[in-house]
Design a protein around this motif. Structure first.
Motif, PDB file in Angstrom:
ATOM      1  N   ASP A 142       0.816  -1.221   0.000  1.00  0.00           N
ATOM      2  CA  ASP A 142       0.000   0.000   0.000  1.00  0.00           C
ATOM      3  C   ASP A 142       0.849   1.270   0.000  1.00  0.00           C
ATOM      4  OD1 ASP A 142      -2.292  -1.520   0.101  1.00  0.00           O
ATOM      5  OD2 ASP A 142      -2.242  -1.627   2.300  1.00  0.00           O
ATOM      6  N   ALA A 143       2.100   1.173  -0.399  1.00  0.00           N
ATOM      7  CA  ALA A 143       2.968   2.358  -0.416  1.00  0.00           C
ATOM      8  C   ALA A 143       2.328   3.475  -1.236  1.00  0.00           C
ATOM      9  CB  ALA A 143       4.338   1.987  -0.993  1.00  0.00           C
ATOM     10  N   ASP A 144       2.539   4.719  -0.812  1.00  0.00           N
ATOM     11  CA  ASP A 144       1.939   5.866  -1.517  1.00  0.00           C
ATOM     12  C   ASP A 144       2.561   6.070  -2.890  1.00  0.00           C
ATOM     13  OD1 ASP A 144       0.204   7.094   0.673  1.00  0.00           O
ATOM     14  OD2 ASP A 144       2.130   6.811   1.668  1.00  0.00           O
ATOM     15  N   VAL A 145       3.858   5.773  -2.995  1.00  0.00           N
ATOM     16  CA  VAL A 145       4.562   5.908  -4.275  1.00  0.00           C
ATOM     17  C   VAL A 145       5.413   4.664  -4.472  1.00  0.00           C
ATOM     18  CG1 VAL A 145       6.118   7.328  -5.673  1.00  0.00           C
ATOM     19  CG2 VAL A 145       4.794   8.400  -3.831  1.00  0.00           C
ATOM     20  N   LYS A 146       5.358   4.103  -5.670  1.00  0.00           N
ATOM     21  CA  LYS A 146       6.213   2.946  -5.983  1.00  0.00           C
ATOM     22  C   LYS A 146       7.010   3.262  -7.235  1.00  0.00           C
ATOM     23  CE  LYS A 146       2.845  -0.370  -4.247  1.00  0.00           C
ATOM     24  NZ  LYS A 146       2.057  -1.584  -4.547  1.00  0.00           N
ATOM     25  N   ILE A 147       8.314   3.061  -7.123  1.00  0.00           N
ATOM     26  CA  ILE A 147       9.183   3.320  -8.265  1.00  0.00           C
ATOM     27  C   ILE A 147       9.999   2.065  -8.543  1.00  0.00           C
ATOM     28  CG2 ILE A 147      11.162   4.678  -9.096  1.00  0.00           C
ATOM     29  CD1 ILE A 147      10.077   6.986  -7.309  1.00  0.00           C
ATOM     30  N   PHE A 148      10.075   1.671  -9.807  1.00  0.00           N
ATOM     31  CA  PHE A 148      10.957   0.579 -10.199  1.00  0.00           C
ATOM     32  C   PHE A 148      12.140   1.216 -10.902  1.00  0.00           C
ATOM     33  CE2 PHE A 148      12.528  -3.119 -12.499  1.00  0.00           C
ATOM     34  CZ  PHE A 148      12.446  -4.089 -11.515  1.00  0.00           C
ATOM     35  N   LEU A 149      13.284   1.198 -10.220  1.00  0.00           N
ATOM     36  CA  LEU A 149      14.464   1.913 -10.706  1.00  0.00           C
ATOM     37  C   LEU A 149      15.426   0.929 -11.362  1.00  0.00           C
ATOM     38  CD1 LEU A 149      15.802   4.789 -10.454  1.00  0.00           C
ATOM     39  CD2 LEU A 149      17.114   3.802  -8.579  1.00  0.00           C
ATOM     40  N   THR A 150      15.771   1.188 -12.612  1.00  0.00           N
ATOM     41  CA  THR A 150      16.668   0.256 -13.277  1.00  0.00           C
ATOM     42  C   THR A 150      17.660   0.985 -14.169  1.00  0.00           C
ATOM     43  OG1 THR A 150      16.734  -1.860 -14.454  1.00  0.00           O
ATOM     44  CG2 THR A 150      15.172  -0.224 -15.270  1.00  0.00           C
ATOM     45  N   ALA A 151      18.640   0.231 -14.682  1.00  0.00           N
ATOM     46  CA  ALA A 151      19.634   0.722 -15.649  1.00  0.00           C
ATOM     47  C   ALA A 151      20.214  -0.532 -16.285  1.00  0.00           C
ATOM     48  CB  ALA A 151      20.722   1.532 -14.944  1.00  0.00           C
ATOM     49  N   SER A 152      20.918  -0.388 -17.394  1.00  0.00           N
ATOM     50  CA  SER A 152      21.462  -1.574 -18.068  1.00  0.00           C
ATOM     51  C   SER A 152      22.474  -2.271 -17.152  1.00  0.00           C
ATOM     52  CB  SER A 152      22.148  -1.161 -19.366  1.00  0.00           C
ATOM     53  OG  SER A 152      23.350  -0.479 -19.058  1.00  0.00           O
ATOM     54  N   PRO A 153      22.675  -3.587 -17.321  1.00  0.00           N
ATOM     55  CA  PRO A 153      23.666  -4.297 -16.493  1.00  0.00           C
ATOM     56  C   PRO A 153      25.048  -3.666 -16.604  1.00  0.00           C
ATOM     57  CG  PRO A 153      22.348  -5.878 -17.727  1.00  0.00           C
ATOM     58  CD  PRO A 153      21.962  -4.504 -18.224  1.00  0.00           C
ATOM     59  N   GLU A 154      25.433  -3.206 -17.801  1.00  0.00           N
ATOM     60  CA  GLU A 154      26.764  -2.610 -17.986  1.00  0.00           C
ATOM     61  C   GLU A 154      26.905  -1.322 -17.163  1.00  0.00           C
ATOM     62  OE1 GLU A 154      24.805  -3.682 -20.431  1.00  0.00           O
ATOM     63  OE2 GLU A 154      25.976  -5.434 -21.056  1.00  0.00           O
ATOM     64  N   ALA A 155      25.891  -0.488 -17.223  1.00  0.00           N
ATOM     65  CA  ALA A 155      25.937   0.771 -16.469  1.00  0.00           C
ATOM     66  C   ALA A 155      25.990   0.483 -14.967  1.00  0.00           C
ATOM     67  CB  ALA A 155      24.712   1.625 -16.798  1.00  0.00           C
ATOM     68  N   ARG A 156      25.263  -0.527 -14.538  1.00  0.00           N
ATOM     69  CA  ARG A 156      25.233  -0.843 -13.108  1.00  0.00           C
ATOM     70  C   ARG A 156      26.558  -1.434 -12.635  1.00  0.00           C
ATOM     71  NH1 ARG A 156      21.544  -4.684 -12.174  1.00  0.00           N
ATOM     72  NH2 ARG A 156      20.893  -5.052 -14.308  1.00  0.00           N
ATOM     73  N   ALA A 201       3.759   0.459 -10.109  1.00  0.00           N
ATOM     74  CA  ALA A 201       5.024   1.187  -9.947  1.00  0.00           C
ATOM     75  C   ALA A 201       5.348   1.967 -11.215  1.00  0.00           C
ATOM     76  CB  ALA A 201       6.154   0.209  -9.639  1.00  0.00           C
ATOM     77  N   VAL A 202       6.014   3.106 -11.020  1.00  0.00           N
ATOM     78  CA  VAL A 202       6.487   3.909 -12.151  1.00  0.00           C
ATOM     79  C   VAL A 202       7.879   3.415 -12.520  1.00  0.00           C
ATOM     80  CG1 VAL A 202       7.014   6.251 -12.946  1.00  0.00           C
ATOM     81  CG2 VAL A 202       5.265   5.898 -11.193  1.00  0.00           C
ATOM     82  N   LEU A 203       8.123   3.159 -13.796  1.00  0.00           N
ATOM     83  CA  LEU A 203       9.434   2.696 -14.241  1.00  0.00           C
ATOM     84  C   LEU A 203      10.375   3.886 -14.447  1.00  0.00           C
ATOM     85  CD1 LEU A 203      11.214   0.314 -15.308  1.00  0.00           C
ATOM     86  CD2 LEU A 203      10.331   0.866 -17.581  1.00  0.00           C
ATOM     87  N   ALA A 204      11.554   3.834 -13.831  1.00  0.00           N
ATOM     88  CA  ALA A 204      12.556   4.901 -14.025  1.00  0.00           C
ATOM     89  C   ALA A 204      13.862   4.242 -14.470  1.00  0.00           C
ATOM     90  CB  ALA A 204      12.751   5.673 -12.719  1.00  0.00           C
ATOM     91  N   ASP A 205      14.306   4.547 -15.682  1.00  0.00           N
ATOM     92  CA  ASP A 205      15.536   3.961 -16.227  1.00  0.00           C
ATOM     93  C   ASP A 205      16.633   5.028 -16.203  1.00  0.00           C
ATOM     94  OD1 ASP A 205      17.622   3.029 -17.846  1.00  0.00           O
ATOM     95  OD2 ASP A 205      16.246   1.777 -19.014  1.00  0.00           O
ATOM     96  N   THR A 206      17.711   4.743 -15.457  1.00  0.00           N
ATOM     97  CA  THR A 206      18.752   5.770 -15.278  1.00  0.00           C
ATOM     98  C   THR A 206      20.021   5.481 -16.089  1.00  0.00           C
ATOM     99  OG1 THR A 206      19.749   4.676 -13.364  1.00  0.00           O
ATOM    100  CG2 THR A 206      17.931   6.183 -12.920  1.00  0.00           C
ATOM    101  N   THR A 207      19.931   4.562 -17.066  1.00  0.00           N
ATOM    102  CA  THR A 207      21.135   4.191 -17.841  1.00  0.00           C
ATOM    103  C   THR A 207      21.865   5.427 -18.360  1.00  0.00           C
ATOM    104  OG1 THR A 207      20.072   2.137 -18.517  1.00  0.00           O
ATOM    105  CG2 THR A 207      21.994   2.838 -19.815  1.00  0.00           C
ATOM    106  N   ASP A 208      21.117   6.366 -18.921  1.00  0.00           N
ATOM    107  CA  ASP A 208      21.750   7.534 -19.548  1.00  0.00           C
ATOM    108  C   ASP A 208      21.668   8.792 -18.680  1.00  0.00           C
ATOM    109  OD1 ASP A 208      22.437   6.088 -21.838  1.00  0.00           O
ATOM    110  OD2 ASP A 208      20.369   6.236 -22.547  1.00  0.00           O
ATOM    111  N   LEU A 209      21.351   8.617 -17.425  1.00  0.00           N
ATOM    112  CA  LEU A 209      21.233   9.793 -16.554  1.00  0.00           C
ATOM    113  C   LEU A 209      22.364   9.798 -15.528  1.00  0.00           C
ATOM    114  CD1 LEU A 209      17.402   9.770 -15.734  1.00  0.00           C
ATOM    115  CD2 LEU A 209      18.606  11.223 -17.379  1.00  0.00           C
ATOM    116  N   ASP A 210      22.848  10.977 -15.203  1.00  0.00           N
ATOM    117  CA  ASP A 210      23.805  11.053 -14.106  1.00  0.00           C
ATOM    118  C   ASP A 210      23.014  11.160 -12.798  1.00  0.00           C
ATOM    119  OD1 ASP A 210      22.811  13.613 -14.059  1.00  0.00           O
ATOM    120  OD2 ASP A 210      24.691  14.610 -14.562  1.00  0.00           O
ATOM    121  N   PHE A 211      23.747  11.299 -11.703  1.00  0.00           N
ATOM    122  CA  PHE A 211      23.072  11.305 -10.411  1.00  0.00           C
ATOM    123  C   PHE A 211      22.028  12.419 -10.315  1.00  0.00           C
ATOM    124  CE2 PHE A 211      22.545  12.781  -6.104  1.00  0.00           C
ATOM    125  CZ  PHE A 211      22.130  11.610  -5.492  1.00  0.00           C
ATOM    126  N   GLU A 212      22.436  13.618 -10.722  1.00  0.00           N
ATOM    127  CA  GLU A 212      21.535  14.767 -10.574  1.00  0.00           C
ATOM    128  C   GLU A 212      20.265  14.566 -11.420  1.00  0.00           C
ATOM    129  OE1 GLU A 212      20.741  17.688  -8.272  1.00  0.00           O
ATOM    130  OE2 GLU A 212      22.612  16.585  -8.086  1.00  0.00           O
TER     131      GLU A 212
END
Ligand code: DC
Length: 231
Positions: A142-156, A201-212
Motif C-alpha cells: 500500500d505504499a503511496d509511491v512505488k518506483i521501479f528503478l533500473t539501468a542496463s547491467p553494464e551501467a550498473r 510502480a512507475v518505471l525509471a531507467d537511469t542508464t543515460d542519466l547522471d546522479f543529478e
C-alpha cells in the motif's frame, strides 16, 4: 479508508541501479527516513558466513534464525546502522562476498518471513523511503509511491566498480559485470518474492542519466504522486 499514519515510498530494482544513493538523498530532501532493506539481508548473510554456513543452504540458514538478533538504529545523522547480536556490522556487510551471500540467503522463504516484520514496523513508525527488491510488491503493497528503478547491467556494473574502488577495495570490472548478471538472475528468478515491477510502480531507467538527472526524475515522480502530502 486509509488507516496509515505515515507516508511511504517504495523503490525497487536490481543491484547497482542507484537505489540507495538516490533514496538517501531523496529522504533528506523530503525529510523521510531512509530504510535500506538490502542491509538487513546482508546482515543475515554475514551471520551465515560467520557461522560457517553456506548462505544458499536453506535448512542450515533456517536453523540459525532463532539464535539471531538483527537490529538497526538511526543516529543523529539519520544514517542506518546495522547490528548483529549487538555488534555494529555496518561496514562489514559491504564486502563483496557478503553481496553474493545476501542474494543467496534472500532466496530462502524462511529468511524473508523472518525479516518481514522488521521492515513493516519501520514503515509504521515513520515516513519512509524504503529500497529493496520486493518493497512495492510484498513488504509495503500500500505504499503511496512505488518506483521501479533500473539501468542496463553494464551501467550498473560500472557504478559498482567505481564504488568499490572509492572504498579502497580492488575490483575486476569484467568479474563485477558477471556478478551483476548472476545476481539479477537469482533475484528475479527466485520463487519467493522475486524482483519484479509492481503493477502500480512507475518505471525509471537511469542508464543515460547522471546522479543529478536521476534525482530530479525521481523527485518529480514522488512530488506528483504525493501531491500536497510531499510538502
Ligand atoms: O540492495 P543490496 O545489494 O544491498 O541487497 C543485497 C541482496 O539482498 C540482493 O542481492 C537482494 C537481496 N534483497 C532482497 O532480496 N530483498 C530486498 N528487499 C532487499 C535486498
Amino acid at each position: 479508508m486509509d488507516l496509515k499514519k505515515h507516508r511511504s515510498i517504495a523503490i525497487d530494482g536490481p543491484s547497482g541501479a542507484g537505489k540507495s544513493t538516490l533514496a538517501r538523498r531523496l529522504a533528506r530532501e523530503l525529510e523521510f527516513r531512509y530504510v535500506d532493506t538490502g542491509a538487513i539481508y546482508r546482515t543475515m548473510a554475514l551471520a551465515a558466513l560467520r557461522a560457517g554456513v553456506d548462505p544458499s543452504d536453506g535448512a542450515a540458514v533456517a536453523d540459525l534464525l532463532p539464535g539471531l538478533r538483527i537490529s538497526l538504529d538511526y543516529g543523529g545523522d539519520g544514517l542506518q546502522r546495522m547490528y548483529l547480536n549487538g555488534e555494529d556490522v555496518t561496514e562489514a556487510i559491504r564486502r563483496n562476498e557478503v553481496s553474493a551471500g545476501a542474494s543467496k540467503a534472500a532466496a530462502i522463504p524462511a529468511v524473508r518471513a523472518f525479516l518481514l516484520d522488521t521492515q513493516r514496523n519501520l514503515a509504521e513508525e515513520h515516513d519512509v523511503i524504503m529500497d529493496g527488491r520486493d518493497i512495492g510488491t510484498v513488504v509495503l503493497p500500500d505504499a503511496d509511491v512505488k518506483i521501479f528503478l533500473t539501468a542496463s547491467p553494464e551501467a550498473r556494473a560500472e557504478r559498482r566498480w567505481r564504488e568499490l574502488l572509492e572504498r579502497g577495495q580492488s575490483a575486476d570490472r569484467a568479474q563485477i559485470l558477471k556478478e551483476v548478471i548472476e545476481r539479477d538472475a537469482r533475484d528475479s528468478g527466485r520463487a519467493s518474492a522475486p524482483l519484479k515491477q509492481a503493477e502500480d510502480a512507475v518505471l525509471a531507467d537511469t542508464t543515460d542519466l547522471d546522479f543529478e538527472g536521476s534525482f530530479r526524475l525521481l523527485l518529480d515522480i514522488i512530488r506528483e504522486r504525493l501531491g500536497g502530502k510531499a510538502e
